[in-house]
Design an enzyme around this catalytic site. Structure first.
Site, PDB file in Angstrom:
ATOM      1  N   ARG A  28      35.735  44.106  34.305  1.00 53.84           N
ATOM      2  CA  ARG A  28      35.746  43.379  35.570  1.00 53.84           C
ATOM      3  C   ARG A  28      36.631  42.129  35.484  1.00 53.84           C
ATOM      4  NH1 ARG A  28      35.107  38.464  37.697  1.00 53.84           N
ATOM      5  NH2 ARG A  28      33.298  38.067  36.384  1.00 53.84           N
ATOM      6  N   ASP A  29      36.190  41.116  34.773  1.00 51.79           N
ATOM      7  CA  ASP A  29      36.947  39.865  34.690  1.00 51.79           C
ATOM      8  C   ASP A  29      38.284  40.084  33.983  1.00 51.79           C
ATOM      9  OD1 ASP A  29      37.625  37.200  34.739  1.00 51.79           O
ATOM     10  OD2 ASP A  29      36.256  36.605  33.151  1.00 51.79           O
ATOM     11  N   HIS A 224      30.505  31.188  29.255  1.00 55.86           N
ATOM     12  CA  HIS A 224      31.700  31.986  29.556  1.00 55.86           C
ATOM     13  C   HIS A 224      32.915  31.110  29.256  1.00 55.86           C
ATOM     14  CE1 HIS A 224      33.654  35.220  32.157  1.00 55.86           C
ATOM     15  NE2 HIS A 224      34.631  34.336  32.012  1.00 55.86           N
ATOM     16  N   HIS A 226      36.856  30.292  27.942  1.00 51.67           N
ATOM     17  CA  HIS A 226      38.228  30.791  27.926  1.00 51.67           C
ATOM     18  C   HIS A 226      38.977  30.143  26.767  1.00 51.67           C
ATOM     19  CE1 HIS A 226      38.365  32.238  32.398  1.00 51.67           C
ATOM     20  NE2 HIS A 226      37.558  32.948  31.645  1.00 51.67           N
ATOM     21  N   CYS A 257      44.614  33.963  31.580  1.00 52.57           N
ATOM     22  CA  CYS A 257      44.022  32.953  32.459  1.00 52.57           C
ATOM     23  C   CYS A 257      44.785  32.885  33.774  1.00 52.57           C
ATOM     24  CB  CYS A 257      44.030  31.586  31.791  1.00 52.57           C
ATOM     25  SG  CYS A 257      43.202  30.349  32.805  1.00 52.57           S
ATOM     26  N   ASN A 266      40.182  34.916  28.711  1.00 57.11           N
ATOM     27  CA  ASN A 266      38.835  35.187  28.232  1.00 57.11           C
ATOM     28  C   ASN A 266      38.754  35.214  26.708  1.00 57.11           C
ATOM     29  OD1 ASN A 266      37.343  35.670  30.701  1.00 57.11           O
ATOM     30  ND2 ASN A 266      38.672  37.457  30.981  1.00 57.11           N
TER      31      ASN A 266
HETATM   32 MG    MG Z   1      36.687  34.757  32.549  1.00 58.41          MG
END
Ligand code: MG
Length: 322
Positions: A28-29, A224, A226, A257, A266
């Site tokens: 997803r992300d 979460h 990065h 990003c 991520n």
């Molecule tokens: Mg992310």
């Protein structure tokens, strides 16, 4: 160079949890922020392979309007492909729902777990949701209530928890206030996002300490991070020391990003697993299979994985795709 078995040496450190649950966000992300649009069959195969590595929570897709995220426009086609027996029975497949319409689409497909995506700052709420923070919370309220009434587990994402590209440093008390509001809507879990990757470990400890003081138990939080500035693992370790046991990561570091135009976004799941297993912390994940999956996915995307661990292990015979 790698160790003979391609696995980290294990030397535990004090004050850390025995087990960490990884919330895998690559499909997803990750894919949402990749340039390439991946065919739906490849996405389904990616998720099956991720589940086979032992990952038990895999965020599958987003029910955002296809116009905004064309990379995930196939959510309706993807979910039925994941209903087969290839996935472990216990595999959780949450999906992102931006609003009531998204929730309705997810419910129609039998989804059992959803996530909403809020912002700790007014600037990002305006840019991403075209609403104030209060207006976005008001929009989520009926969505979370309807999901909970349907027996779904609900995760709340909170972005820009540390720094914001328009506003600079984000005050800890502001993040605590919006966190409380999201949890009070009925979210089971809150994922604290460092959306532009600018947090450092002391900031992480300060925010988690303040959340604890405000009555938010670490057990309801996820982090979460990065890796834009190379801080994701240091920040993760700081969060583990504060009692957090759920960590978001993206296989192979998928999803550069989007706000920093950087190749690294991520936190890569492989980098996370290498550190956790090196600390003797259980994840249930087979690092070799995971690395092989990311090498396979990188070939479909046409760009090498930015994960240091994937790059270090990709040439190791025990981690080759079989
Ligand atoms: Mg992310």
């Amino acid at each position: 160079m790698s160790l003979p078995d391609g696995l980290p040496m294990t030397v535990p450190a004090p004050g850390l949890p025995a087990r960490v649950r990884i919330h895998e966000v690559g499909p997803r992300d990750g894919l949402q922020n990749e340039q390439a649009v991946v065919p739906v069959e490849i996405k389904a195969e990616f998720i099956r392979r991720l589940a086979a590595t032992g990952l038990d929570t895999i965020e599958a897709t987003s029910f955002v309007h296809p116009r905004w995220v064309p990379q995930l426009a196939d959510a309706e086609q993807l979910m039925p492909l994941l209903g087969g027996p290839e996935l472990a029975a216990g595999t959780r497949l949450p999906v992102l729902v931006p609003n009531d319409r998204g929730l309705e689409r997810a419910l129609a497909l039998g989804v059992r777990e959803v996530a909403v995506f809020g912002s700790a700052t007014e600037s990002f709420a305006k840019a991403n949701l075209n609403r104030t923070v209060e207006e976005s919370l008001a929009m989520f309220e009926p969505v979370v209530a309807k999901a909970a009434a349907a027996g779904l587990r609900v995760r709340g994402y909170l972005s820009m928890c540390f720094g914001d590209p328009w506003e600079g440093a984000v005050p800890v008390d502001q993040v605590v206030r919006v966190s409380r509001q999201l949890l009070d809507l009925g979210c089971d879990e809150l994922s604290l996002g460092d959306t532009i990757g600018v947090a450092t470990p002391g900031h992480v400890a300060a925010l988690l300490t303040a959340l604890g003081a405000a009555g938010v138990p670490a057990g309801r939080l996820a982090v979460h991070f990065h890796d834009t500035y190379g801080q994701a693992l240091a920040n993760t370790l700081a969060a583990l020391q504060q009692g957090v046991t759920t960590v978001d990561a993206s296989a192979g570091g998928l999803g550069g990003c989007p706000y920093a135009k950087s190749a690294t976004g991520n936190l890569a799941t492989e980098d996370l697993v290498w550190m956790l297993h090196g600390l003797g912390i259980e994840t249930g994940v087979d690092l070799g299979r995971l690395t092989a999956t990311s090498v396979w996915m990188a070939a479909h995307l046409g760009r090498p994985s930015p994960s240091r661990t994937v790059r270090a292990l990709a040439g190791t015979p025990s981690h080759q795709e079989s």
